[in-house]
Design an enzyme around this catalytic site. Structure first.
Site, short mmCIF file in Angstrom:
data_model
loop_
_atom_site.label_atom_id
_atom_site.label_comp_id
_atom_site.label_asym_id
_atom_site.label_seq_id
_atom_site.Cartn_x
_atom_site.Cartn_y
_atom_site.Cartn_z
N GLU A 71 39.02 24.32 24.11
CA GLU A 71 37.66 24.41 22.18
C GLU A 71 39.20 24.20 21.33
OE1 GLU A 71 34.05 27.32 23.57
OE2 GLU A 71 35.66 28.82 22.52
N ASP B 231 43.88 35.18 18.57
CA ASP B 231 42.22 34.63 18.58
C ASP B 231 42.62 34.14 17.45
OD1 ASP B 231 39.95 32.48 19.14
OD2 ASP B 231 40.66 33.73 21.16
N HIS C 243 42.31 28.24 18.72
CA HIS C 243 41.90 29.74 18.64
C HIS C 243 42.69 30.48 17.55
CE1 HIS C 243 38.07 29.93 20.52
NE2 HIS C 243 38.72 28.88 21.13
N TYR D 235 30.06 35.22 33.42
CA TYR D 235 30.28 35.94 31.92
C TYR D 235 29.72 36.69 31.44
CZ TYR D 235 33.94 31.99 29.95
OH TYR D 235 35.00 31.80 29.55
C1 ACM Z 1 36.31 29.84 27.23
O1 ACM Z 1 35.14 30.80 27.38
N1 ACM Z 1 36.77 29.89 25.58
C2 ACM Z 1 37.28 30.37 27.76
#
Ligand code: ACM
Length: 543
Positions: free
Chosen positions: A317, A174, A245, A408
Site C-alpha cells: 500500500e 506503521d 506506512h 484476516y
Molecule cells: C496489508 O494488509 N496491508 C498487508
C-alpha cells in the site's frame, strides 16, 4: 479422539485404562531437551502441583529424547507402556509433543496453579505420531496501530505455542506508531511512538478518542521477547514497513519525507505528526540515498536483535502520488533510469533485498513488491487474495499465504449486530477452517515454494488484549489445524467435527483466561461499547 487441537496425524490406543502421574513421576531430559523439561515444569508442573523431578527411584517417569530418525518438527508421544516417552526429530518436535501431553491432561493443566492440590493426574494409554504440514505456521500481530505491552506479547507467544504455531510476524512500524527502539535514531520512538489522539467509530460518523496513545519496546524488551519465543520454538520475524506506512518515521525525522511537496502544500520543512486516523497515509519515504542510509542503520540494529532468516520490509500500500508530485523524486527516478513509480518502489525494495542478502538474511514483503519487478531472492506474503502468491511461486519465489478473504482476523466473525468490531467483512470460523494454503493452480514443484501460511491480526479496531483475544479465538485454533494437520480438500473438511472438538478446547482457553468469541455470540462484557467497538446499528459498513 482426545479432542486434540490441532488434530494429530495418528493416534493409537495401546491399552485400556489410564496412566497415572503423581508426585513421584520423574521427568528425564535427554541431551538437547533440557529446555522442554524446564517448560514442562514451569507450566504443567505449576498447574498440577507435581514437582516432576529429574531424578528419583520410582517406576513412574516420562522421558524426553531427540530422535533424528523422526521428521524435524515431528514427534512420537508414547504413553502406553511403563516407559513413557516424548521423542522428537529435534527439540522443537519434543516441544510440540509436550504441548500435546498438556492437552491430554485436561483443561486444568492450563492453569497457573493447581485447583485441587494433591490430586493425581491421568493420561490415556495411547501413542500419538505427529508432524506439521507446513514449516511456516504464522501469526501477525500489529502492535503499531495499538501498542501491546510486552507482557501481552509474551502471552500471545504462549498461546501460539499451545497451538503449535511457530512464526511470529511482529508488525512493528506503521503510520500510526513506531514501536522498536533504534539507538542511533532516538526520535523514532521519542516522537514516533505516540499519537495525540485516535479516531474511532465508523467512517460515516467518526469520533475521536482524545487520549494520547503510544508505547514502544526497548531493545532489552525485544531481546526478552525473542528469547521467550525461541524457548517456545517460535521465530520472530520483524517487520519494518517501507516505503509506505512510514508516517510515524517521517513525523520523527521530516527529512525522510518528500519535503518539497509537503512544504509546497503548507507543511513547512515537511512537518507531519504521527497519524491519528485509519486507512493508508499518502505520505511515503523520499527515494533518496539519505533515506537508504537511514534505514540501513535501522536494519543493522534490527538484525542484531532478531536472528530470523527472514526480515519483513513491508512494501504494501505505498501510494505513489507524492512521488509523482515531487520534483526531487522525479529527478531521482530519471537519474536511476526508471520508467515509472512502480519501478521506483521496486528499486527501493531491491536495494534492501541485496543489502539483507549480503548479510546472510532473506527479504520478505507484501505482494505489492511484485509490482515493478520482484527482487531475485525475495519471498512474498500473499495478502490481496492468492494471486500474488501464485505469481510469485510460478516465478520460483517462496511465498507465505495470508489472503485477507480468509485469514484476516481483524475482520468480524459474524454479521450480527452485537459484533464489537466495526469492520464490515465477515470471516467466519468455517471460512478459516476451509482455508487451503496451497492454490490448486500450482504444479507440485511450484507448490513447494509455499512455505506455509499465517493469520494476520491488524489492530485498528482492537485496542487491548481482550479485544485481540476476541478476534483471534476461536479462529486461530481453526487456522492452527489448517497449517499443522493434513486436512483434506476444503469442501471435504469436517467443520462440525472440528466444532465438536472445540468444546474441549474452549475449556483449555478458559483455563488460560482467553476472551474468545463463544459460538453463541459475544458475552455482555464483550459487547460493551469500547473505544473502537461501538455497537453497530444496521448492516456493518465496510472500512
Ligand atoms: C496489508 O494488509 N496491508 C498487508
Amino acid at each position: 479422539m482426545m479432542d486434540l487441537i490441532p488434530a494429530p496425524l495418528r493416534v493409537t490406543r495401546d491399552r485400556r485404562g489410564l496412566a497415572r502421574l503423581d508426585a513421584d513421576t520423574r521427568l528425564e531430559a535427554g541431551p538437547g531437551t533440557e529446555g522442554v523439561a524446564r517448560w514442562l515444569r514451569a507450566t504443567v508442573g505449576a498447574a498440577t502441583g507435581l514437582p516432576l523431578p529429574g531424578h528419583g527411584d520410582g517406576e513412574s517417569r516420562i522421558r524426553l529424547a531427540v530422535d533424528p530418525a523422526l521428521p524435524p518438527e515431528g514427534y512420537r508421544l508414547a504413553l502406553g507402556g511403563p516407559d513413557r516417552l516424548i521423542a522428537g526429530g529435534s527439540a522443537a518436535g519434543v516441544f510440540w509433543g509436550a504441548q500435546t501431553l498438556r492437552q491430554l491432561l485436561g483443561p486444568d493443566a492450563f492453569r497457573r496453579a493447581p485447583v485441587r492440590p494433591g490430586r493425581h493426574w491421568e493420561l490415556p494409554k495411547i501413542t500419538v505420531e505427529d508432524e506439521p504440514r507446513f514449516r511456516w505456521r504464522g501469526l501477525l500481530l500489529d502492535v503499531a496501530r495499538h501498542f501491546m505491552p510486552k507482557e501481552g506479547v509474551l502471552r500471545y507467544l504462549d498461546l501460539m505455542a499451545a497451538h503449535k504455531l511457530n512464526v511470529f510476524h511482529f508488525h512493528l512500524t506503521d503510520d500510526q506508531g513506531w514501536r522498536v527502539e533504534i539507538l542511533r535514531h532516538p526520535r523514532l520512538t521519542a516522537i514516533g511512538s505516540w499519537r495525540s489522539r485516535t479516531k474511532f467509530g465508523h467512517r460515516a460518523s467518526p469520533l475521536w478518542d482524545e487520549r494520547p496513545h503510544g508505547g514502544f519496546y526497548t531493545q532489552d524488551d525485544i531481546r526478552e521477547i525473542v528469547a521467550y519465543a525461541a524457548e517456545r520454538h517460535i521465530t520472530v520475524v520483524p517487520e519494518i514497513d517501507v516505503p509506505g506506512h512510514s508516517q510515524a518515521a517521517i513525523a520523527a525525522y521530516p527529512e525522510l519525507g518528500n519535503t518539497d511537496v509537503l512544504s509546497a502544500r503548507g507543511r513547512e520543512g515537511g512537518a507531519l505528526s504521527v497519524w491519528d486516523t485509519w486507512g493508508i497515509s499518502p505520505h511515503v519515504l523520499a527515494p533518496t540515498e539519505d533515506t537508504l542510509r537511514f534505514y540501513e542503520g535501522v536494519f543493522e540494529e534490527v538484525l542484531e536483535l532478531f536472528p530470523s532468516e527472514f526480515v519483513h520490509v513491508g512494501g504494501d500500500e505505498c501510494l505513489k502520488d507524492e512521488w509523482r508530485a515531487s520534483p526531487a523524486a522525479q529527478a531521482r527516478r530519471r537519474e536511476l533510469g526508471l520508467a515509472d513509480e512502480d519501478e521506483l518502489q521496486s528499486w527501493f525494495i531491491g536495494h534492501f533485498d541485496r543489502w539483507l542478502s549480503a548479510r546472510g538474511r532473506r527479504l520478505i514483503g507484501w505482494d505489492e513488491i511484485l509490482e515493478g519487478g520482484l527482487a531475485p531472492g525475495a519471498a512474498v506474503s500473499s495478502w490481496r487474495g492468492r494471486s500474488g502468491g501464485i505469481a510469485a511461486a510460478r516465478a520460483g519465489h517462496d511465498v507465505v499465504m495470508c489472503p485477507e478473504q480468509q485469514v484476516y482476523l481483524d475482520h468480524r466473525q459474524h454479521d450480527g449486530p452485537d459484533e464489537p468490531v466495526p469492520i464490515g467483512y465477515v470471516r467466519t470460523l468455517e471460512d478459516v477452517y476451509r482455508f487451503e494454503p496451497v492454490p490448486p493452480e500450482l504444479t507440485p514443484a511450484q507448490a513447494r515454494h509455499v512455505l506455509g501460511a499465517q493469520a494476520n491480526l491488524w489492530t485498528e479496531a482492537t485496542e487491548d488484549h481482550t479485544r485481540v483475544d476476541y478476534q483471534a479465538f476461536p479462529r486461530l485454533a481453526a487456522f492452527a489445524e489448517v497449517v499443522w494437520s493434513g486436512l483434506p480438500a476444503p469442501a471435504e473438511r469436517d467443520v462440525a467435527g472440528f466444532e465438536r472438538r472445540m468444546a474441549a478446547h474452549y475449556g483449555r482457553l478458559d483455563a488460560v483466561g482467553v476472551g474468545y468469541r463463544p459460538p453463541s455470540g459475544p458475552r455482555p462484557w464483550q459487547r460493551r461499547p469500547g473505544v473502537l467497538g461501538r455497537p453497530i446499528d444496521g448492516p456493518p459498513p465496510n472500512r
